[in-house]
Design an enzyme around this catalytic site. Structure first.
Site, short mmCIF file in Angstrom:
data_model
loop_
_atom_site.label_atom_id
_atom_site.label_comp_id
_atom_site.label_asym_id
_atom_site.label_seq_id
_atom_site.Cartn_x
_atom_site.Cartn_y
_atom_site.Cartn_z
N GLN A 1 19.18 -10.77 9.30
CA GLN A 1 17.83 -10.96 9.85
C GLN A 1 17.06 -12.19 9.34
O GLN A 1 16.45 -12.90 10.12
CB GLN A 1 16.98 -9.70 9.58
CG GLN A 1 15.62 -9.77 10.22
CD GLN A 1 14.71 -8.58 9.96
OE1 GLN A 1 13.52 -8.66 10.12
NE2 GLN A 1 15.26 -7.45 9.55
N GLU B 1 16.18 -6.50 2.82
CA GLU B 1 14.73 -6.35 3.02
C GLU B 1 13.99 -5.57 1.94
O GLU B 1 13.09 -6.06 1.29
CB GLU B 1 14.51 -5.69 4.39
CG GLU B 1 13.09 -5.25 4.69
CD GLU B 1 12.16 -6.42 4.91
OE1 GLU B 1 12.51 -7.33 5.66
OE2 GLU B 1 11.04 -6.41 4.35
N ASP C 1 12.55 -10.06 5.14
CA ASP C 1 13.49 -10.79 5.99
C ASP C 1 12.76 -11.77 6.93
O ASP C 1 12.86 -12.98 6.79
CB ASP C 1 14.30 -9.81 6.84
CG ASP C 1 15.42 -9.17 6.04
OD1 ASP C 1 15.83 -9.76 5.03
OD2 ASP C 1 15.89 -8.10 6.42
N GLY D 1 -9.95 -6.45 1.08
CA GLY D 1 -10.98 -7.45 0.78
C GLY D 1 -12.28 -6.83 0.35
O GLY D 1 -12.35 -5.68 -0.08
N GLY D 2 -13.33 -7.59 0.49
CA GLY D 2 -14.64 -7.14 0.04
C GLY D 2 -15.34 -6.22 1.04
O GLY D 2 -16.43 -5.73 0.76
#
Ligand code: CAO
Length: 415
Positions: A17, A139, A168, A247-248
């Protein structure tokens, strides 16, 4: 219309892959990609996860569009001769064999340089130089070694790998970027170079925010946007954050109407600071706008569980698409949890060429993911993957082999 990589010829010595995703992308940008495969069997994925007996698997067809295939036993002297001719006439060699396999074949960097100093050699390996450099890697090993598994899943569960093939396909993308940059640099240096994309490094690059959080944790001993805050405990390493937003802006996956029977009746809901007053109005809690406990993002971090529980009472009264329609009117960031079935049937993705129907001589029509990168001056037309050795004679003829010479190679089982 021309394409970005018109005139670039790639010796595609990849399999499985990671490497094939890289060369497929280069083919979609216009490169002539020649896939070299072992006679008889070819890329192992041709026969893996087959849904139709004797027919190239979807695993293979969906990773090898727009390529040509030549079969070649590169461990015979005659096969090496053909390979050397390909090295001489190609711009880039891409490979993702186990560490050392190319050298064992006699295709060392020095050998390549002697034949074609302009050649760029792109490699995927599991690990870069270090204790694991000789390891074979698939993977999920990369997801585990690159920091994804330890930071994915729920606090009270084991490490978890993700469905996205970041090890991959993620590494294949990294390699493609390196190769394109090397092609650009070659315009001035007139030299090739080695481009290495280790899978561990590519996964770590995609987990960059988790290394950010590791350092924040070491300094402050807490991570306010993580579900472990404020009641749970933090250890020495970044914990698994469940479905909390990275995130924030706090976020959560919430149930929608029908969740009892539909595994994907959920919506991702983000309580973005700017949208907070509208969130309160939409869910029927207008008093929360000025309530000290909820008015600021800082204050809300202490109450994320009850806040999302209240929002979920609202989302559970609607389908994920009805909730989306309402929330979008107020610019409240959210997204439906889409099943692969829903994605496959989404007309907009068909129109942009991200989901493409391809016709294959042996399997008939099937769906694939087209080029996700859209260029205004380099359009992609997805064509089917090649049958094993479909272009062997054509490519050998281009390399100067006559009918008699090709027939001799075939009799000697070199092709
Ligand atoms: N003619 C003759 N021999 C050929 C050939 C050809 N056309 N193509 C390949 N071979 C040979 C190789 O030279 C190698 O021989 P040696 O072992 O004698 O050196 C042999 O076939 C097998 O190559 P391999 O070891 O790479 O293949 P594998 O199936 O055992 O391992 C994988 C597969 C993926 C674990 C390994 O290639 C690897 O670690 N690659 C780097 C990391 C990577 O890309 N992983 C992602 C894979 S996608 O999930």
């Amino acid at each position: 219309m021309t394409q970005a990589l018109d005139g670039v010829r790639i010796l595609d010595f990849t399999h499985v892959q990671s490497g094939p995703t890289c060369t497929q992308l280069l083919a979609w940008f216009g490169a002539d990609v020649i896939k070299v495969e072992r006679a008889g069997s070819g890329d192992a994925t041709r026969a893996q996860l087959r849904d139709i007996p004797g027919v190239d698997s979807l695993y293979f067809t969906m990773l090898n569009h727009n390529k040509r295939s030549i079969t070649l036993d590169t461990k015979t002297a005659k096969g090496r001769e053909v390979l050397d001719k390909l090295i001489t006439t190609c711009d880039v060699l891409v490979e993702n064999f186990a560490p050392g396999a190319l050298d064992r074949m006699g295709i060392t960097w020095e050998h390549i340089q002697a034949l074609n100093p302009r050649m760029i050699v792109g490699s995927v390996k599991g690990f870069g130089p270090g204790p694991y450099e000789d390891c074979k890697v698939y993977e999920n090993v990369a997801q585990c070694a690159g920091g994804a598994a330890s930071t994915t899943g729920f606090d009270d569960g084991p490490p978890m790998v993700t469905g996205a093939q970041i090890g991959d396909s993620g590494t294949g993308l990294h390699l493609a970027i390196g190769i394109v940059a090397a092609l650009y640099q070659r315009n001035t240096t007139v030299r090739g170079q080695k481009v290495l994309a280790p899978m561990q490094d590519a996964v770590l690059n995609l987990c960059r925010v988790k290394l950010r959080d590791q350092q924040r944790l070491e300094r402050t001993h807490t991570l306010h946007e993580y579900p472990q805050y404020p009641d749970g405990k933090f250890g020495e390493a970044v914990p698994r954050a469940g479905n909390a937003s990275g995130g924030g802006q706090p976020g959560a996956i919430l149930k929608c109407l029908g969740w009892e029977t539909d595994a994907n009746a959920y919506i991702y809901f983000i309580t973005q600071g700017a949208a907070w007053p509208d969130v309160c109005r939409v869910i029927g809690e207008p008093d929360w706008i000025d309530d000290e406990a909820y008015a600021t993002p800082q204050a809300r971090l202490l109450h994320l569980k009850p806040i999302f529980a209240r929002i979920e009472q609202w989302t559970m009264t609607l389908t994920k698409f009805e909730a989306m329609d309402i929330l979008n009117k107020y610019d409240i960031p959210c997204g439906p949890i889409l099943s692969m079935k829903e994605i496959a049937e989404e007309p907009a993705l068909r129109e942009t060429g991200t989901i493409v129907e391809v016709d294959h001589p042996a399997r008939g029509k099937y769906l694939t993911v087209g080029n996700p990168i859209k260029m205004s001056d380099s359009p992609t037309v997805v064509t089917r993957s090649p049958l094993l050795g479909e272009h062997t004679d054509e490519i050998l003829a281009q390399l100067g082999y006559g009918v008699q010479a090709i027939s001799e190679l075939r009799s000697a089982a070199v092709i």
